[in-house]
Design a protein around this motif. Structure first.
Motif: not given
Length: 266
Positions: A18-19, A22-23, A25-26, A49, A51-52
């Motif tokens: 997840r980290d 998210r990284y 995408a962010r 997840l 979204q991947r």
């Protein structure tokens, strides 16, 4: 250019799937190149997840040309690559340079590489052989010889710009010579040629070792301004960072690289 983060940058940190998602995408990366140890430990969490991001390549290792090589291990690594939805597996062409390899060593490495490539082809995958010191792809002539000798439809090149420069070749000319074979790029730099030992695998993977010489991509000794002019717009590349503050550094490199590419387009 499609620019990806490398999960190997977080090899000394405790990260989750997840980290990483998210990284990516962010910060606006196009995808995530997954390092084989992460791929093994995070596969189930990644699968679950919602979204991947895309995974353009799994960065793996096989002891090609040694008694430790086995078809079963190669199959497991290829199946892991497919589990992550990656179209290619990065491998090193053995652990000895072309000029240092004896005839028997070279034949053994090529045999195991060919076997793995056959298995990849059967799975709809590709093998991206990295241009890297102490392998049979440690220079432009060596890489061309390897590709010619292997002559396999599932084998391409992971063109590591720094290591091509390290070999003494001009990355622009080398890219032109290998262009039809290049599947992916690795992007990193160094402050000076006398600091190249900082990228030796034993140093890179030791958390206590020196990072002196590692630097942001566009501030180092490699002339990326010239190289980026010849890279096709659709080429996939990964920012490979082994130094401190991986999240911040790769994100800053991504922004700088995107600004540079936009300026060139304008």
């Amino acid at each position: 250019m499609r620019i990806n983060a490398c999960s190997v940058a977080f090899r000394h940190l405790d990260v989750t799937a997840r980290d990483l998602a998210r990284y990516v995408a962010r910060e606006g990366f196009d995808g995530l190149e997954i390092w084989a140890p992460h791929a093994r430990t995070l596969a189930v969490e990644w699968r679950d997840l919602p979204q991947r991001p895309p995974v353009p390549m799994l960065a793996g290792y096989l002891p090609l040309g040694t008694a430790g090589f086995s078809r079963a291990d190669a199959a497991d690594l290829l199946d892991l690559t497919r589990t992550w939805g990656a179209p290619r597996l990065r491998l090193f062409a053995g652990g000895v340079g072309r000029d240092q390899a004896g005839a028997d060593q070279r034949r053994a490495i090529m045999r195991d590489l060919g076997t793995t490539a056959d298995m990849a082809h059967d799975r709809g995958l590709r093998i991206a052989v990295e241009t890297h010191p102490q392998t049979l792809a440690d220079s432009l002539p060596a890489t061309l010889d390897l590709l010619d000798a292997l002559d396999h439809p599932a084998v391409g090149v992971n063109f590591d710009v720094l290591h091509v420069w390290e070999s003494g070749a001009d990355p622009v000319s080398a890219f032109a010579a290998l262009r039809e074979h290049v599947d992916h790029l690795h992007l990193k730099s160094v402050t000076a040629r006398d600091r190249l030992s900082v990228f030796h695998p034993d140093n890179v993977h030791d958390p206590r070792s020196s990072r002196d010489g590692m630097c942001p991509l566009l501030t180092g000794a490699v002339d990326y301004a010239a190289f980026l002019r010849v890279v096709p717009a659709g080429m996939g590349a990964s920012l490979e960072w082994f130094g401190p503050k991986p999240a911040a550094t790769m994100a800053a490199d991504l922004r700088a690289l995107r600004r540079d590419l936009l300026d060139r387009a304008a």
